[in-house]
Scaffold this motif. Structure first.
Motif, PDB file in Angstrom:
ATOM      1  N   GLY A   1       0.832  -1.204   0.000  1.00  0.00           N
ATOM      2  CA  GLY A   1       0.000   0.000   0.000  1.00  0.00           C
ATOM      3  C   GLY A   1       0.861   1.246   0.000  1.00  0.00           C
TER       4      GLY A   1
ATOM      5  N   LEU B   1       0.323   6.330   4.682  1.00  0.00           N
ATOM      6  CA  LEU B   1       0.886   5.506   5.759  1.00  0.00           C
ATOM      7  C   LEU B   1       1.937   4.539   5.239  1.00  0.00           C
ATOM      8  CD1 LEU B   1      -2.381   4.920   7.832  1.00  0.00           C
ATOM      9  CD2 LEU B   1      -0.493   6.468   8.345  1.00  0.00           C
TER      10      LEU B   1
ATOM     11  N   ASP C   1       1.923  -1.686  -4.707  1.00  0.00           N
ATOM     12  CA  ASP C   1       0.533  -1.203  -4.773  1.00  0.00           C
ATOM     13  C   ASP C   1      -0.206  -1.862  -5.930  1.00  0.00           C
ATOM     14  OD1 ASP C   1      -0.824   1.552  -3.366  1.00  0.00           O
ATOM     15  OD2 ASP C   1      -1.912   0.553  -4.991  1.00  0.00           O
ATOM     16  N   LYS C   2      -1.442  -2.212  -5.671  1.00  0.00           N
ATOM     17  CA  LYS C   2      -2.201  -2.850  -6.753  1.00  0.00           C
ATOM     18  C   LYS C   2      -2.679  -1.834  -7.784  1.00  0.00           C
ATOM     19  CE  LYS C   2      -6.700  -3.420  -4.498  1.00  0.00           C
ATOM     20  NZ  LYS C   2      -7.649  -4.519  -4.295  1.00  0.00           N
ATOM     21  N   HIS C   3      -2.728  -0.555  -7.397  1.00  0.00           N
ATOM     22  CA  HIS C   3      -3.055   0.522  -8.340  1.00  0.00           C
ATOM     23  C   HIS C   3      -1.776   1.301  -8.624  1.00  0.00           C
ATOM     24  CE1 HIS C   3      -7.341  -0.248  -8.115  1.00  0.00           C
ATOM     25  NE2 HIS C   3      -7.283  -0.231  -6.789  1.00  0.00           N
TER      26      HIS C   3
ATOM     27  N   THR D   1      -6.983   6.722  -1.578  1.00  0.00           N
ATOM     28  CA  THR D   1      -7.623   7.699  -0.683  1.00  0.00           C
ATOM     29  C   THR D   1      -6.718   8.905  -0.389  1.00  0.00           C
ATOM     30  OG1 THR D   1      -9.160   6.133   0.319  1.00  0.00           O
ATOM     31  CG2 THR D   1      -8.503   7.990   1.678  1.00  0.00           C
ATOM     32  N   SER D   2      -5.431   8.673  -0.200  1.00  0.00           N
ATOM     33  CA  SER D   2      -4.557   9.764   0.277  1.00  0.00           C
ATOM     34  C   SER D   2      -4.629  11.057  -0.542  1.00  0.00           C
ATOM     35  CB  SER D   2      -3.109   9.271   0.390  1.00  0.00           C
ATOM     36  OG  SER D   2      -3.031   8.312   1.414  1.00  0.00           O
TER      37      SER D   2
ATOM     38  N   ALA E   1      -8.413  16.061   2.725  1.00  0.00           N
ATOM     39  CA  ALA E   1      -8.565  17.521   2.846  1.00  0.00           C
ATOM     40  C   ALA E   1      -7.243  18.193   3.175  1.00  0.00           C
ATOM     41  CB  ALA E   1      -9.596  17.831   3.929  1.00  0.00           C
TER      42      ALA E   1
ATOM     43  N   LEU F   1      -5.924  18.730   6.374  1.00  0.00           N
ATOM     44  CA  LEU F   1      -5.906  19.539   7.601  1.00  0.00           C
ATOM     45  C   LEU F   1      -4.998  18.869   8.640  1.00  0.00           C
ATOM     46  CD1 LEU F   1      -8.595  20.475   6.233  1.00  0.00           C
ATOM     47  CD2 LEU F   1      -9.598  20.566   8.501  1.00  0.00           C
TER      48      LEU F   1
ATOM     49  N   VAL G   1      -1.136  -7.684  -4.073  1.00  0.00           N
ATOM     50  CA  VAL G   1      -0.703  -8.675  -3.077  1.00  0.00           C
ATOM     51  C   VAL G   1      -1.926  -9.486  -2.677  1.00  0.00           C
ATOM     52  CG1 VAL G   1       0.278  -9.020  -0.778  1.00  0.00           C
ATOM     53  CG2 VAL G   1       1.185  -7.222  -2.269  1.00  0.00           C
TER      54      VAL G   1
ATOM     55  N   GLN H   1     -15.680   9.271   3.129  1.00  0.00           N
ATOM     56  CA  GLN H   1     -15.558  10.677   3.536  1.00  0.00           C
ATOM     57  C   GLN H   1     -15.509  11.498   2.261  1.00  0.00           C
ATOM     58  OE1 GLN H   1     -15.721  12.397   6.223  1.00  0.00           O
ATOM     59  NE2 GLN H   1     -14.345  14.123   6.175  1.00  0.00           N
TER      60      GLN H   1
ATOM     61  N   CYS I   1      -6.834   4.705  10.145  1.00  0.00           N
ATOM     62  CA  CYS I   1      -6.426   6.124  10.222  1.00  0.00           C
ATOM     63  C   CYS I   1      -7.472   7.030  10.841  1.00  0.00           C
ATOM     64  CB  CYS I   1      -6.085   6.613   8.830  1.00  0.00           C
ATOM     65  SG  CYS I   1      -7.546   6.698   7.750  1.00  0.00           S
TER      66      CYS I   1
ATOM     67  N   ALA J   1      -7.728  10.705   9.724  1.00  0.00           N
ATOM     68  CA  ALA J   1      -6.725  11.707  10.089  1.00  0.00           C
ATOM     69  C   ALA J   1      -5.331  11.134   9.898  1.00  0.00           C
ATOM     70  CB  ALA J   1      -6.931  12.142  11.535  1.00  0.00           C
ATOM     71  N   GLY J   2      -5.198  10.223   8.941  1.00  0.00           N
ATOM     72  CA  GLY J   2      -3.939   9.501   8.825  1.00  0.00           C
ATOM     73  C   GLY J   2      -2.907  10.170   7.949  1.00  0.00           C
ATOM     74  N   LEU J   3      -3.342  11.080   7.093  1.00  0.00           N
ATOM     75  CA  LEU J   3      -2.363  11.663   6.177  1.00  0.00           C
ATOM     76  C   LEU J   3      -1.475  12.661   6.914  1.00  0.00           C
ATOM     77  CD1 LEU J   3      -1.596  11.360   3.252  1.00  0.00           C
ATOM     78  CD2 LEU J   3      -3.026  13.342   2.723  1.00  0.00           C
ATOM     79  N   SER J   4      -2.111  13.489   7.755  1.00  0.00           N
ATOM     80  CA  SER J   4      -1.352  14.521   8.460  1.00  0.00           C
ATOM     81  C   SER J   4      -0.338  13.897   9.421  1.00  0.00           C
ATOM     82  CB  SER J   4      -2.303  15.434   9.224  1.00  0.00           C
ATOM     83  OG  SER J   4      -3.208  14.671   9.992  1.00  0.00           O
TER      84      SER J   4
HETATM   85  C1  LIG Z   1     -12.455  13.542   1.905  1.00  0.00           C
HETATM   86  C2  LIG Z   1     -11.370  13.158   2.866  1.00  0.00           C
HETATM   87  C3  LIG Z   1     -10.853  14.096   3.732  1.00  0.00           C
HETATM   88  C4  LIG Z   1      -9.800  13.765   4.590  1.00  0.00           C
HETATM   89  N1  LIG Z   1      -9.230  14.732   5.351  1.00  0.00           N
HETATM   90  C5  LIG Z   1      -8.112  14.466   6.058  1.00  0.00           C
HETATM   91  C6  LIG Z   1      -7.424  15.491   6.730  1.00  0.00           C
HETATM   92  O1  LIG Z   1      -7.832  16.654   6.692  1.00  0.00           O
HETATM   93  N2  LIG Z   1      -6.306  15.179   7.421  1.00  0.00           N
HETATM   94  C7  LIG Z   1      -5.830  13.901   7.459  1.00  0.00           C
HETATM   95  O2  LIG Z   1      -4.814  13.665   8.099  1.00  0.00           O
HETATM   96  N3  LIG Z   1      -6.471  12.900   6.840  1.00  0.00           N
HETATM   97  C8  LIG Z   1      -7.596  13.152   6.148  1.00  0.00           C
HETATM   98  N4  LIG Z   1      -8.252  12.146   5.491  1.00  0.00           N
HETATM   99  C9  LIG Z   1      -7.835  10.766   5.741  1.00  0.00           C
HETATM  100  C10 LIG Z   1      -6.627  10.380   4.923  1.00  0.00           C
HETATM  101  O3  LIG Z   1      -6.928  10.472   3.559  1.00  0.00           O
HETATM  102  C11 LIG Z   1      -6.273   8.952   5.298  1.00  0.00           C
HETATM  103  O4  LIG Z   1      -6.069   8.861   6.678  1.00  0.00           O
HETATM  104  C12 LIG Z   1      -4.996   8.489   4.612  1.00  0.00           C
HETATM  105  O5  LIG Z   1      -4.953   8.927   3.286  1.00  0.00           O
HETATM  106  C13 LIG Z   1      -4.944   6.990   4.693  1.00  0.00           C
HETATM  107  O6  LIG Z   1      -3.859   6.542   3.946  1.00  0.00           O
HETATM  108  P1  LIG Z   1      -3.648   5.015   3.681  1.00  0.00           P
HETATM  109  O7  LIG Z   1      -2.224   4.871   3.327  1.00  0.00           O
HETATM  110  O8  LIG Z   1      -4.159   4.241   4.860  1.00  0.00           O
HETATM  111  O9  LIG Z   1      -4.672   4.650   2.489  1.00  0.00           O
HETATM  112  P2  LIG Z   1      -4.606   4.819   0.892  1.00  0.00           P
HETATM  113  O10 LIG Z   1      -4.158   6.151   0.502  1.00  0.00           O
HETATM  114  O11 LIG Z   1      -5.930   4.375   0.339  1.00  0.00           O
HETATM  115  O12 LIG Z   1      -3.515   3.760   0.468  1.00  0.00           O
HETATM  116  C14 LIG Z   1      -3.723   2.370   0.545  1.00  0.00           C
HETATM  117  C15 LIG Z   1      -3.098   1.741  -0.687  1.00  0.00           C
HETATM  118  O13 LIG Z   1      -3.067   0.321  -0.544  1.00  0.00           O
HETATM  119  C16 LIG Z   1      -3.183  -0.247  -1.829  1.00  0.00           C
HETATM  120  N5  LIG Z   1      -3.600  -1.637  -1.697  1.00  0.00           N
HETATM  121  C17 LIG Z   1      -4.703  -2.110  -1.106  1.00  0.00           C
HETATM  122  N6  LIG Z   1      -4.752  -3.449  -1.135  1.00  0.00           N
HETATM  123  C18 LIG Z   1      -3.638  -3.848  -1.777  1.00  0.00           C
HETATM  124  C19 LIG Z   1      -3.136  -5.117  -2.146  1.00  0.00           C
HETATM  125  N7  LIG Z   1      -3.763  -6.247  -1.832  1.00  0.00           N
HETATM  126  N8  LIG Z   1      -1.978  -5.177  -2.854  1.00  0.00           N
HETATM  127  C20 LIG Z   1      -1.314  -4.047  -3.171  1.00  0.00           C
HETATM  128  N9  LIG Z   1      -1.758  -2.803  -2.833  1.00  0.00           N
HETATM  129  C21 LIG Z   1      -2.897  -2.707  -2.145  1.00  0.00           C
HETATM  130  C22 LIG Z   1      -4.245   0.639  -2.484  1.00  0.00           C
HETATM  131  O14 LIG Z   1      -4.221   0.517  -3.902  1.00  0.00           O
HETATM  132  C23 LIG Z   1      -3.862   2.018  -1.971  1.00  0.00           C
HETATM  133  O15 LIG Z   1      -3.038   2.717  -2.885  1.00  0.00           O
HETATM  134  C24 LIG Z   1      -9.299  12.437   4.620  1.00  0.00           C
HETATM  135  C25 LIG Z   1      -9.831  11.484   3.748  1.00  0.00           C
HETATM  136  C26 LIG Z   1     -10.840  11.839   2.874  1.00  0.00           C
HETATM  137  C27 LIG Z   1     -11.357  10.812   1.909  1.00  0.00           C
END
Ligand SMILES: Cc1cc2nc3c(=O)[nH]c(=O)nc-3n(C[C@H](O)[C@H](O)[C@H](O)COP(=O)(O)OP(=O)(O)OC[C@H]3O[C@@H](n4cnc5c(N)ncnc54)[C@H](O)[C@@H]3O)c2cc1C
Length: 405
Positions: A11, A15, A35-37, A43-44, A48, A50, A174, A225, A344, A347-350
Motif C-alpha cells: 500500500g 501511511l 501497490d495494486k493501483h 484515498t490519500s 482535505a 488539515l 498482493v 468521507q 487512520c 486523520a492519517g495523512l497529516s
Molecule cells: C475527503 C477526505 C478528507 C480527509 N481529510 C483528512 C485530513 O484533513 N487530514 C488527514 O490527516 N487525513 C484526512 N483524510 C484521511 C486520509 O486520507 C487517510 O487517513 C490516509 O490517506 C490513509 O492513507 P492510507 O495509506 O491508509 O490509504 P490509501 O491512501 O488508500 O492507500 C492504501 C493503498 O493500498 C493499496 N492496496 C490495497 N490493497 C492492496 C493489495 N492487496 N496489494 C497491493 N496494494 C494494495 C491501495 O491501492 C492504496 O493505494 C481524509 C480522507 C478523505 C477521503
C-alpha cells in the motif's frame, strides 16, 4: 520483479509510503513498496489536508505536533515538494455542553505547549469573516494548525523512498501474506512471490481484506468521507484560519481562492471492499451530494457561504475507522514480522510522517520512540467484535471526531 526484500510494505498511500521511506533510510535495508493501483493514487490524494493539533489525548497531541514539524521540513527531508500554509484554526461550539469541552481542550492544549486561547464569537468572526458569530457560544483559536496539499504527501514519500533504494512495484496485487510456523515468509502477488521476513499491511480500505486472507482479523471499517472545493470567492485569503464546527462535524479551509469543506456525517456509509471486486478503484466510489447539502444547511447561520458557493470539485475516499478512534499500528499478534499501518480514523495523512518513522523504528529497533500501546492491535485481543457493534461504535467515533458532547 524482485524475488526478495528485507521489508515489504503493501500500500503506497500516506501511511505505507511514509513507512517505506523511513525503512529505506535504515542502512543496508532493502525495501519493496507494492501497490495494486498506481502509486499513491487512492484515498490519500483525495484527503482535505488539515493538521489538527488540539486532540483528545496527550499522545495524539504529541504525535501531531511532531508530524506538523515534519510536514514543515518535508522538502528538506525528502527532496520532494509539499505546499503547506500555517493558517491556524478556529474550533467552534454552538451548544453550552460543547463550549465546556472547548475549555477543557484549551487547558490540555496549553499544558501540552500548544498556542491556544479562548476567544469571543466576534473575535472569531474578525479572524475569519466567512464565519458568522450567530449561534456561536464558544470558540478556541489554535495557532499551531496548518493545512497542506494532500496530493503531494504519499507520492513524495514514495519517490523519496525510491531515491533511497526502495523498489516501487505499482499495479501489483498482493493476494496473501505467506505465514509459516507463526512467522511471515513473504507475499504472493499477481506477478509472483517475494520473500521477506517483514510485511507491513498499509492497504488502507483493503487492510482487513489483506490480513484476513492470511487469517489475521483486524477490527476496522472502511468508511466514506467526501468534500467539496468551491469556485474562488471574494475575500478567501489562503491564510484565513480553518473552521471546525463541533456538533455539526463540519470543517472548512481555504483552497485555490475558494473554500474546501466537508462533514463527518451522522450516518456514515461503510463499505465491504470484498464485495466491490478486485478491480475496485477509489475513483469509482459512489458520491452523494445530498450529504453535503444537508450539512451546509445545518451550519447556514455560521457558514452561509457553503450554501451559495459554486462547486468546483466534489471528491471522496475511503479511510478506515476503529471502534475507539485510534489508529492500528505495529505488530500483529501471532504472526512474527506482520505489522499494521492503518485504522487512520480520517486523520492519517497529516500524521503519516510520524507514524512512518515510528513504525520503521518498531520494525528495526524492536520498539517505537513513543508509547504506542493505545494504537496496538493487541488492545482488541479480549474482545470478539460483532460486525454491527463495530460499525455502531465506529460511526460514533466518526461523527464525534471534533469531540462534541
Ligand atoms: C475527503 C477526505 C478528507 C480527509 N481529510 C483528512 C485530513 O484533513 N487530514 C488527514 O490527516 N487525513 C484526512 N483524510 C484521511 C486520509 O486520507 C487517510 O487517513 C490516509 O490517506 C490513509 O492513507 P492510507 O495509506 O491508509 O490509504 P490509501 O491512501 O488508500 O492507500 C492504501 C493503498 O493500498 C493499496 N492496496 C490495497 N490493497 C492492496 C493489495 N492487496 N496489494 C497491493 N496494494 C494494495 C491501495 O491501492 C492504496 O493505494 C481524509 C480522507 C478523505 C477521503
Amino acid at each position: 520483479m524482485i524475488s526478495k526484500a528485507d521489508a515489504i510494505v503493501v500500500g503506497s498511500g500516506g501511511l505505507g509510503s511514509a513507512s517505506a521511506y523511513y525503512l529505506s533510510k535504515r542502512k543496508g535495508l532493502s525495501v519493496a513498496l507494492i501497490d495494486k493501483h498506481e502509486i499513491a493514487s487512492q484515498t490519500s490524494p483525495r484527503a482535505a489536508g488539515l493538521v489538527s493539533c488540539a486532540r483528545k489525548s496527550d499522545l495524539m497531541i504529541g504525535l501531531v505536533k511532531d508530524a506538523s514539524r515534519k510536514i514543515e521540513a518535508f522538502r528538506e527531508e525528502t527532496g520532494q515538494p509539499l505546499d503547506w500554509v500555517h493558517s491556524g484554526s478556529l474550533k467552534i461550539a454552538r451548544r453550552p455542553q460543547d463550549a465546556e469541552l472547548i475549555d477543557a481542550d484549551c487547558e490540555r492544549g496549553r499544558r501540552m505547549g500548544l498556542d491556544v486561547e479562548l476567544i469571543s464569537p466576534d473575535q472569531a468572526n474578525r479572524l475569519n469573516p466567512f464565519l458568522k458569530p450567530t449561534g456561536v457560544v464558544g470558540a478556541m483559536r489554535i495557532g499551531d494548525d496548518r493545512y497542506f496539499d494532500p496530493a503531494q504527501v504519499a507520492v513524495g514519500f514514495a519517490r523519496a523512498a525510491a531515491a533511497k533504494g526502495a523498489t516501487l512495484l505499482p499495479k501489483t496485487d498482493v493476494q496473501a501474506v505467506n505465514i509459516s510456523g507463526g512467522r511471515v515468509t513473504g507475499v504472493k502477488t499477481s506477478n509472483g512471490e517475494i520473500q521477506s521476513a517483514v510485511v507491513v499491511d498499509a492497504a488502507g480500505a483493503w487492510t482487513r481484506q489483506l490480513s484476513e486472507a492470511s487469517g489475521i482479523r483486524v477490527p476496522l471499517v472502511p468508511t466514506r468521507q467526501q468534500l467539496i472545493v468551491t469556485e474562488p470567492l471574494d475575500g478567501a485569503r489562503a491564510d484565513l484560519p480553518m473552521v471546525r464546527i463541533m456538533d455539526a462535524a463540519v470543517y472548512a479551509r481555504p483552497c485555490q481562492g475558494g473554500r474546501l469543506w466537508g462533514v463527518y456525517e451522522e450516518e456514515p456509509r461503510f463499505f465491504d471492499l470484498q464485495s466491490l471486486g478486485a478491480r475496485f478503484d477509489i475513483k469509482d466510489m459512489p458520491l452523494e451530494m445530498e450529504v453535503l447539502r444537508s450539512a451546509a444547511f445545518e451550519v447556514r447561520d455560521q457558514l452561509p457561504v457553503l450554501q451559495t458557493a459554486r462547486v468546483r470539485e466534489f471528491r471522496g475516499g475511503i479511510p478506515t475507522m476503529t471502534a475507539d478512534g485510534h489508529h492500528i499500528l505495529g505488530p500483529a499478534p501471532g504472526a512474527k514480522g506482520f505489522y499494521f499501518a492503518s485504522g487512520c480514523n480520517v486523520a492519517g495523512l497529516s500524521i503519516s510522517p510520524t507514524v512512518g518513522e515510528a513504525l520503521a523504528a518498531w520494525i528495526v529497533d524492536g520498539k517505537p520512540p513513543w508509547d504506542l500501546a493505545p494504537m496496538s492491535v493487541e488492545r482488541f485481543k479480549d474482545k470478539s467484535w460483532d460486525e454491527d457493534e463495530l460499525r455502531r461504535e465506529s460511526a460514533w467515533q466518526y461523527r464525534h471526531f471534533y469531540g462534541a458532547a
